[in-house]
Each structure stands twice: as C-alpha cells, then as structure tokens.
Scaffold this active site. Structure first.
Site, PDB file in Angstrom:
ATOM      1  N   ILE A 161      -2.371  -3.090   7.082  1.00  0.00           N
ATOM      2  CA  ILE A 161      -1.156  -2.925   6.302  1.00  0.00           C
ATOM      3  C   ILE A 161      -0.228  -2.179   7.264  1.00  0.00           C
ATOM      4  CG2 ILE A 161      -2.177  -2.608   4.259  1.00  0.00           C
ATOM      5  CD1 ILE A 161      -2.483   0.240   4.675  1.00  0.00           C
ATOM      6  N   ASP A 220       0.906  -1.192  -0.024  1.00  0.00           N
ATOM      7  CA  ASP A 220       0.157   0.024   0.078  1.00  0.00           C
ATOM      8  C   ASP A 220       0.814   1.233  -0.174  1.00  0.00           C
ATOM      9  OD1 ASP A 220      -2.941   1.275   0.994  1.00  0.00           O
ATOM     10  OD2 ASP A 220      -1.230   2.299   1.803  1.00  0.00           O
ATOM     11  N   LYS A 226      -2.830   5.731  -4.145  1.00  0.00           N
ATOM     12  CA  LYS A 226      -4.218   6.868  -3.685  1.00  0.00           C
ATOM     13  C   LYS A 226      -4.038   7.990  -4.542  1.00  0.00           C
ATOM     14  CE  LYS A 226      -3.839   4.933   0.991  1.00  0.00           C
ATOM     15  NZ  LYS A 226      -2.264   4.541   0.803  1.00  0.00           N
ATOM     16  N   TYR A 251       2.943   9.957  -0.416  1.00  0.00           N
ATOM     17  CA  TYR A 251       3.820   9.393   0.270  1.00  0.00           C
ATOM     18  C   TYR A 251       5.120   9.841  -0.469  1.00  0.00           C
ATOM     19  CZ  TYR A 251       0.449   6.652   2.492  1.00  0.00           C
ATOM     20  OH  TYR A 251      -0.725   6.361   3.159  1.00  0.00           O
ATOM     21  N   HIS A 262      -7.829   9.573  -1.410  1.00  0.00           N
ATOM     22  CA  HIS A 262      -7.151   9.590  -0.121  1.00  0.00           C
ATOM     23  C   HIS A 262      -7.852  10.124   0.913  1.00  0.00           C
ATOM     24  CE1 HIS A 262      -2.695   9.498   1.289  1.00  0.00           C
ATOM     25  NE2 HIS A 262      -3.555   9.121   2.199  1.00  0.00           N
TER      26      HIS A 262
END
Length: 282
Positions: free
Chosen positions: A233, A46, A76, A51, A112
């Site tokens: 996760i 994920d 996302k 990120y 997101h």
C-alpha cells in the site's frame, strides 16, 4: 489503466495486491489524493481511525463514481487511546469508522497494534469475530502482530486473521514472520513498503536494479514485494508518483535482481524503521 492482481484471503475474499495508503495524509488533503488514486486505477484504499482522514477518504470514494463493489476499503481500530476495550467500545469504534467513511460495510477491519503490555487484544478479537460473522466487514485481521501474538490468538479463537499488516521492506524483510503467515494462511501486507524517507531508494543495490530495467527505485522495490506475494500500500500525494507506483506490472525482476534486494535485510543498513510492536504504546 493498470489493474492490480488480486490475492485470495483465507475466507475467500479477493483483495487487490497493490493498494493506496493514506498514512500521514491530512484529512483536508485526503479527498484530493484518494480521488487521484482512484482515477489512476487503484481499487484498494487503506486508512485508519488513527490517521484522522477517514472522512476525507470517504468523500473521495463517494465522489469517484467507482462502484462500491469494485472497491476494497480497509480501516483499523485505534486501540491505543484508552486503557480498556470491551465489546461495546469496539463496536462503537467500528461504527464510527463506517460513519466517517460514509459506508455500510468494510472490506477489511484490522486491530492496529497488539499492545501486549495492555493485554486486551484477545478481548478485542472476540468482538472482531462478531463483526466478521455479521457481514459488516468482509474480513478481519490484525496489524503489527508478532508471532507470539498470533499464537495467543490461535489458542482462544478458531478465526485466523485474514491479514497481518506489518512493517516490511527490503531493509526489514520479516522472513520468519512471513513464513509463519504462510503456514497459518494469513496474508502478509506491508506498510512503509518503500521504507521511510529516501534511504532505501537511494541505495546502490536498488538504483542499479532500477537502471537495469529503466524503472524508478520505487517501482523495483514494489515489484520485489509483489514477487514475494506481499500486499503493498504505497503512499504518495503527488499525482505523477501515484500513477508511477501503480505502473509496476510491465516488467519482472530476475533472480539476480531479487538476490540483490533480498540481501539488503542482512546488510549493515538492515533494520526496523518504525516502532517495535513489543514496546509501542500510548
């Protein structure tokens, strides 16, 4: 090698119940970390555009030698960097994520944040419907959506999100939202499943269950999630912890264990640790 069980999403897609998260992993470390996770046996990864590590994650996938058909890759849409999202903008973002990951298809694509103050997630979701219909994402869903946000989606779309990825751990069990997911056929996925920092993992209720089973505090919290049917996760950059977090299928929590962990959310420590979706916006 441990093998995580799968859950069936509402469109029939199978998703590993335990995957590997890369939040806060720098891109230049993501390749090493994700490669270690895949070597340990994780088959679900994920990430997210926000990120900044999709490229490193993609390099690890390419180098791993694991057949693409055995992997489940989630990313996302970072829908908080612009004030207006239209169809073309969403498609460009989706294509950008695919390019950075080096893939031609995603297994799961999520919005997101709902960002209700911008009132644009309905527009975004219409394009997600198109992405799902194209087959370039096997499933689409949302992240951090509240009941009111899911209800608004249901008013305008027949496509039910496959997943809602939310903050969820024993300190913030989201009982009401999980019950709504169950009614709607939405799979619950937990981010920060171990809380943030060491607070949750050092609580006496958690350490007592861990000692009883000869397991780590993280392992019993992950086992709590799995018992409740949640997809989890966990993230770690340490190879030993990466392996440990996957080694949670050789024991079960009993009713007393579950009751002790369930009670944490209503105790003095119980609270949200991350941003409130009703307010989060940048």
């Amino acid at each position: 090698m441990n093998q995580a069980p799968t859950v069936k999403l509402n469109n029939g897609t199978l998703m590993p119940q335990l995957g590997f998260g890369v939040w806060q992993v720098p891109d230049d470390e993501a390749e090493r970390v994700v490669e270690a996770a895949l070597e340990a046996g994780y088959r679900s990864v994920d990430t997210a555009a926000a990120y900044g590590n999709e490229e490193g994650t993609g390099r690890a996938i390419a180098r791993s030698g694991v057949p693409r058909a055995e992997l489940f890759v989630t990313t996302k849409l970072w829908n908080v960097k612009t004030r207006s999202w239209d169809r073309d903008g969403v498609l460009r973002a989706f294509d950008g994520s695919l390019d950075r990951l080096g893939l031609d298809r995603l297994d799961l694509y999520l919005i997101h944040w709902p960002r209700p103050m911008r009132d644009d997630f309905l527009t975004i979701w219409r394009t997600f419907e198109e992405i799902a219909a194209s087959g370039r994402a096997r499933a689409v869903g949302v992240s951090n959506f509240r009941p009111v946000d899911l209800e608004r989606l249901a008013e305008v779309s027949a496509l039910v999100p496959a997943v809602n990825q939310i903050e969820l751990h024993p300190l913030f069990p989201q009982t009401e939202l999980r019950a709504l997911h169950a009614r709607l056929g939405i799979t619950t996925e937990a981010w920060s499943p171990l809380g943030q920092g060491k607070e949750l993992l050092s609580l006496p209720a958690v350490t007592a269950v861990a000692a009883k089973h000869g397991r780590s505090a993280a392992q019993v919290v992950l086992r709590w999630h799995l018992h409740h049917g949640t997809v989890v996760i966990p993230k770690s950059v340490t190879p030993e912890r990466i392996r440990e977090n996957l080694d949670v299928f050789g024991f079960e929590l009993d009713a007393a264990d579950l009751a002790a962990l369930d009670a944490l959310g209503s105790g003095p420590e119980g609270r949200r640790l991350g941003p409130d979706p009703a307010e989060f916006d940048i």
